[in-house]
Design an enzyme around this catalytic site. Structure first.
Site, mmCIF file in Angstrom:
data_model
loop_
_atom_site.group_PDB
_atom_site.id
_atom_site.type_symbol
_atom_site.label_atom_id
_atom_site.label_comp_id
_atom_site.label_asym_id
_atom_site.label_seq_id
_atom_site.Cartn_x
_atom_site.Cartn_y
_atom_site.Cartn_z
ATOM 1 N N LYS A 184 1.027 -1.174 -0.013
ATOM 2 C CA LYS A 184 -0.368 -0.030 0.192
ATOM 3 C C LYS A 184 0.789 1.211 -0.406
ATOM 4 O O LYS A 184 0.359 1.850 -0.769
ATOM 5 C CB LYS A 184 -1.153 0.079 2.012
ATOM 6 N N ASN A 188 0.846 4.324 -3.230
ATOM 7 C CA ASN A 188 1.070 5.716 -2.808
ATOM 8 C C ASN A 188 2.402 6.554 -3.072
ATOM 9 O O ASN A 188 2.044 7.890 -3.516
ATOM 10 C CB ASN A 188 0.717 6.063 -0.928
ATOM 11 N N GLU A 191 1.135 7.120 -6.912
ATOM 12 C CA GLU A 191 0.477 8.090 -6.871
ATOM 13 C C GLU A 191 1.042 9.135 -6.394
ATOM 14 O O GLU A 191 0.633 10.283 -7.222
ATOM 15 C CB GLU A 191 -0.622 7.416 -5.460
#
Ligand code: 6PG
Length: 476
Positions: A184, A188, A191
Site C-alpha cells: 500500500k 501511494n 500515486e
C-alpha cells in the site's frame, strides 16, 4: 461469550464508517465502535437501514457481540493511536482473535505489531486499503498482509467488499507480516509520482502555453481516450473544471500552491534508499511537495531571479502530442521503478510478492486505478523480466514516445519550467538504456582518495592503483 456479529469496525471517521457500511451492504452483520459515542449513534441513525449495523457503547459490549474467532477492523490514525487501540482491545480478546489494521501504517510497525500480537496468542492483519472515502464505501482495492490463516478467516468478506474488475475482486493476500502495508505504501508512492507528472503537464500548459484551466481540462479529456486513461486524470479534469463560487474563477487558480503530505510517499523513498532501488520519480515527487511548502523562500527568490519564460503561445497538435508522449513515457518509468522496488523488497524480506497480482488488484478501486495496470498485469503474465522497461510491450511504448519526451524536457529547460519528475524519468531512462555509463570515473576517484578499489572490464578481481603520476601511493 460469543456474539453474532460477523465483523467489528473500531474507529468511525469517514473511512471506518464507510468500510462498515460497505460490509453491512454486502450482507454482513457489523458491530461498530467509536470512542465518541455520538459518532456511533449518528452512523446508525443515518445508515442503519443499509444493513445490519449494530452500535456498541463500550469496548466490552463491542467485543462480546462478535462471533469467534473475532475479526476487528481498526480504522484509526496511523502511528501511536493504533498501538493505543490495540492495547485497549487486547485484554478483551481471546486466543486466535484477529485485529486488522486498515490504516496507512508504516510496514515496520505492522511487523512489530504482528510479533507482539503473536506473543499474546492473537493474530494481526496489516491491510492496505485504497480508494479514498468513496472507494471504502463502494469497493476499494484491498491489500491484506500477515498471517495466512487469519486471512482465510477474513477472506470472504474482504473479497466481497473489494472493487471488482471483470468480475475479479481487487483484493488478494499479499504476503506475511508487513507485506500488505508495504505494498500500500508503494501504491501511494506511485500515486505521488503520477500526480506530480500530471501537475508538471498542467504547469507546462499553463505557464508556457498560457492556457486556462478549462482548456487544460479539455486537453486531459482528449487523452482519456488513449493509454493515459485513469482515475487520476479523471479527477484532474473535474478539479480543473470546478468554478469557485466566491470569485467566479477556476477554483484551482485560487488554491494555495503548497502540497501537504501524510508520509507514505516519504516512507516509500526512504525504504527505496535503504534497499538501494533507484525510484527517482517517486522521490522527486516527494521533494517537489517539499519545495512547494517553502513558499516564503520561493517568493523571495522569485524577486531575485529573472523569469526565463519565452512568450506564451498556443500549443499546436504536435506540441500536445509531445506532452502526451512525455506524460505516458514518464508514467511507464515511474511504475517500472515502483514495481522494481516491490520486487526488491520481496527479495529482501522474503515475501514472495506476485507482481502480476498486485497490478491486477490495482486495476480498480484504488487511487492509481487505470487500464494501464491491465497492461502491466498482462506483461507480468509472461515477462522474462521483473523490470517493465525490459519487457517487449513497454520497450515499444517507450520507443514511440522518446522523441516527444525529449522535446518536452528540452522545452521545460529552455523556459525555466521545473519538471523534476519528467526530467528524472528521462534521465533514468537514458541511464538504464546505456550499457556503459560514467561510474568508471567514480570508481577511479574513490580508489584515488580512499583506496576503495575497483573492478576491471578485462580481468576478474579487485584492484588498487598507486595514482601518483610517479607511481607513488596517494593515501600513504
Ligand atoms: C488511497 C490514498 C489515501 C490517502 C493518501 C493521501 O490510496 O486511498 O492514497 O491513502 O488519501 O495517502 O496521501 P497524502 O496526504 O500523503 O497525499
Amino acid at each position: 461469550m460469543t456474539g453474532t456479529n460477523d465483523l467489528g469496525v473500531f474507529g468511525l471517521a469517514v473511512m471506518g464508517a464507510n468500510l462498515a457500511r460497505n460490509a453491512a451492504r454486502n450482507g454482513y452483520k457489523v458491530a461498530v465502535f467509536n470512542r465518541n459515542t455520538a459518532r456511533t449513534k449518528a452512523l446508525i441513525e443515518e445508515h442503519g437501514h443499509e444493513g445490519a449495523l449494530e452500535g456498541a457503547e463500550s469496548i466490552e459490549r463491542f467485543v462480546a457481540s462478535l462471533v469467534k474467532p473475532r475479526a476487528i477492523i481498526l480504522m484509526v490514525k496511523a502511528g501511536k493511536p493504533v498501538d493505543e487501540v490495540m492495547a485497549e482491545l487486547a485484554p478483551h480478546l481471546d486466543q486466535g482473535d484477529i485485529l486488522i489494521d486498515a490504516g496507512n501504517s508504516l510496514f515496520n510497525d505492522t511487523e512489530r505489531r504482528s510479533r507482539e500480537m503473536a506473543g499474546k496468542g492473537l493474530r494481526f492483519v496489516g491491510m492496505g486499503v485504497s480508494g479514498g472515502e468513496e472507494g471504502a464505501l463502494n469497493g476499494p482495492s484491498i491489500m491484506p498482509g500477515g498471517d495466512a490463516e487469519a486471512f482465510g478467516r477474513i477472506e470472504p468478506f474482504v473479497m466481497k467488499m473489494a472493487a471488482k474488475v471483470d468480475g475479479e475482486p481487487c483484493c488478494a493476500h499479499i504476503g506475511p507480516g508487513g507485506a500488505g502495508h508495504y505494498v500500500k505504501m508503494v501504491h501511494n508512492g506511485i500515486e505521488y509520482a503520477d500526480m506530480q507528472l500530471i501537475a508538471e503537464t498542467y504547469d507546462l500548459l499553463k505557464s508556457v502555453y498560457g492556457m486556462e484551466a478549462w482548456a487544460i481540462a479539455d486537453v486531459f479529456a482528449g487523452w482519456q481516450k488513449g493509454p493515459l486513461n485513469s482515475y487520476l486524470i479523471d479527477i484532474t479534469i473535474e478539479v480543473l473544471r470546478k468554478i469557485d463560487d466566491a470569485t467566479g474563477k477556476a477554483l484551482v487558480d485560487v488554491i494555495l500552491d503548497e502540497a501537504e503530505q501524510k508520509g507514505t510517499g516519504r516512507w516509500t523513498a526512504q525504504s527505496a534508499l535503504e534497499l538501494g532501488v533507484p525510484i527517482t520519480a517517486i522521490t522527486e515527487a516527494v521533494f517537489a511537495r517539499g519545495l512547494s511548502g517553502r513558499r516564503e523562500q520561493r517568493q523571495a527568490a522569485s524577486g531575485l531571479y529573472e523569469d526565463v519564460k519565452t512568450a506564451t503561445r498556443a500549443p499546436d497538435e504536435a506540441a500536445l502530442a509531445d506532452l502526451q508522449a512525455a506524460l505516458y513515457a514518464s508514467k511507464i518509468v515511474a511504475y517500472a521503478q515502483g514495481f522494481e522496488q516491490l520486487a526488491g523488497a520481496s527479495k529482501a524480506y522474503d515475501w514472495n510478492l506476485d507482481l502480476g497480482t498486485l497490478a491486477k488488484i490495482w486495476r480498480g478501486g484504488c487511487i492509481i486505478r487505470a487500464g494501464f495496470l491491465d497492461r502491466i498485469r498482462e506483461v507480468y503474465r509472461d515477462a522474462r523480466s521483473e523490470h517493465l522497461l525490459l519487457t517487449d510491450y513497454f520497450a515499444k511504448e517507450i520507443a514511440r514516445s522518446v522523441p516527444g519526451w525529449r522535446r518536452v524536457v528540452a522545452l521545460a529547460v529552455e523556459t525555466g519550467t521545473p519538471v523534476p519528475a519528467f526530467g528524472s524519468c528521462l534521465a533514468y531512462f537514458d541511464g538504464i538504456r546505456r550499457a556503459r555509463g560514467p561510474a568508471n570515473l567514480l570508481q577511479g576517484q574513490r580508489d584515488y582518495f580512499g583506496a576503495h578499489t575497483y573492478r576491471r572490464l578485462d580481468r576478474d578481481g579487485s584492484f588498487h592503483t598507486r595514482w601518483g603520476q610517479d607511481g607513488s601511493e596517494i593515501s600513504a
